[in-house]
Design a protein around this motif. Structure first.
Motif, PDB file in Angstrom:
ATOM      1  N   GLU A   1     -19.163   6.362   8.975  1.00 38.79           N
ATOM      2  CA  GLU A   1     -18.247   5.259   9.283  1.00 38.79           C
ATOM      3  C   GLU A   1     -18.968   3.922   9.197  1.00 38.79           C
TER       4      GLU A   1
ATOM      5  N   LEU B   1     -12.393  -0.474  15.397  1.00 43.51           N
ATOM      6  CA  LEU B   1     -11.543   0.693  15.666  1.00 43.51           C
ATOM      7  C   LEU B   1     -10.557   0.931  14.530  1.00 43.51           C
TER       8      LEU B   1
ATOM      9  N   GLN C   1     -12.461   2.329  11.613  1.00 39.26           N
ATOM     10  CA  GLN C   1     -12.835   3.711  11.913  1.00 39.26           C
ATOM     11  C   GLN C   1     -11.651   4.632  11.630  1.00 39.26           C
ATOM     12  N   GLN C   2     -10.470   4.225  12.060  1.00 39.52           N
ATOM     13  CA  GLN C   2      -9.265   5.017  11.816  1.00 39.52           C
ATOM     14  C   GLN C   2      -8.962   5.087  10.320  1.00 39.52           C
ATOM     15  N   GLU C   3      -9.115   3.977   9.627  1.00 38.75           N
ATOM     16  CA  GLU C   3      -8.903   3.933   8.181  1.00 38.75           C
ATOM     17  C   GLU C   3      -9.819   4.928   7.463  1.00 38.75           C
TER      18      GLU C   3
ATOM     19  N   LYS D   1     -11.206   7.636   8.779  1.00 41.85           N
ATOM     20  CA  LYS D   1     -10.797   9.008   9.127  1.00 41.85           C
ATOM     21  C   LYS D   1      -9.589   9.438   8.319  1.00 41.85           C
ATOM     22  N   GLU D   2      -8.672   8.511   8.051  1.00 42.05           N
ATOM     23  CA  GLU D   2      -7.482   8.843   7.268  1.00 42.05           C
ATOM     24  C   GLU D   2      -7.821   9.083   5.805  1.00 42.05           C
TER      25      GLU D   2
END
Length: 69
Positions: free
Chosen positions: A41, A59, A62-64, A66-67
């Protein structure tokens, strides 16, 4: 750079432009230290941005990441 009653530098988040207090010389007290990033990440974000980012943007990125996995 704006003068604020702080011993740390006030900068703009490179992604959203929000004003943040940079505590690079005291990283564990910096607002960005609340976001726990994996090595992958961190590498993903550093390929896009060079400067400091606020916790909200970290955050979101980080989500981007993971997707995308």
């Amino acid at each position: 750079m704006a003068l604020v009653h702080s011993k740390h530098e006030i900068i703009s988040c490179e992604r959203c432009g929000d004003r943040i207090e940079c505590k690079a010389n005291s990283y564990t007290k910096c607002q960005c230290s609340v976001v726990q990033l994996t090595l992958n990440e961190t590498q993903y974000i550093s390929e896009i941005y060079d400067g400091c980012l606020c916790a909200k943007c970290l955050l979101a990125l980080q989500q981007e990441y993971k997707e995308m996995e």
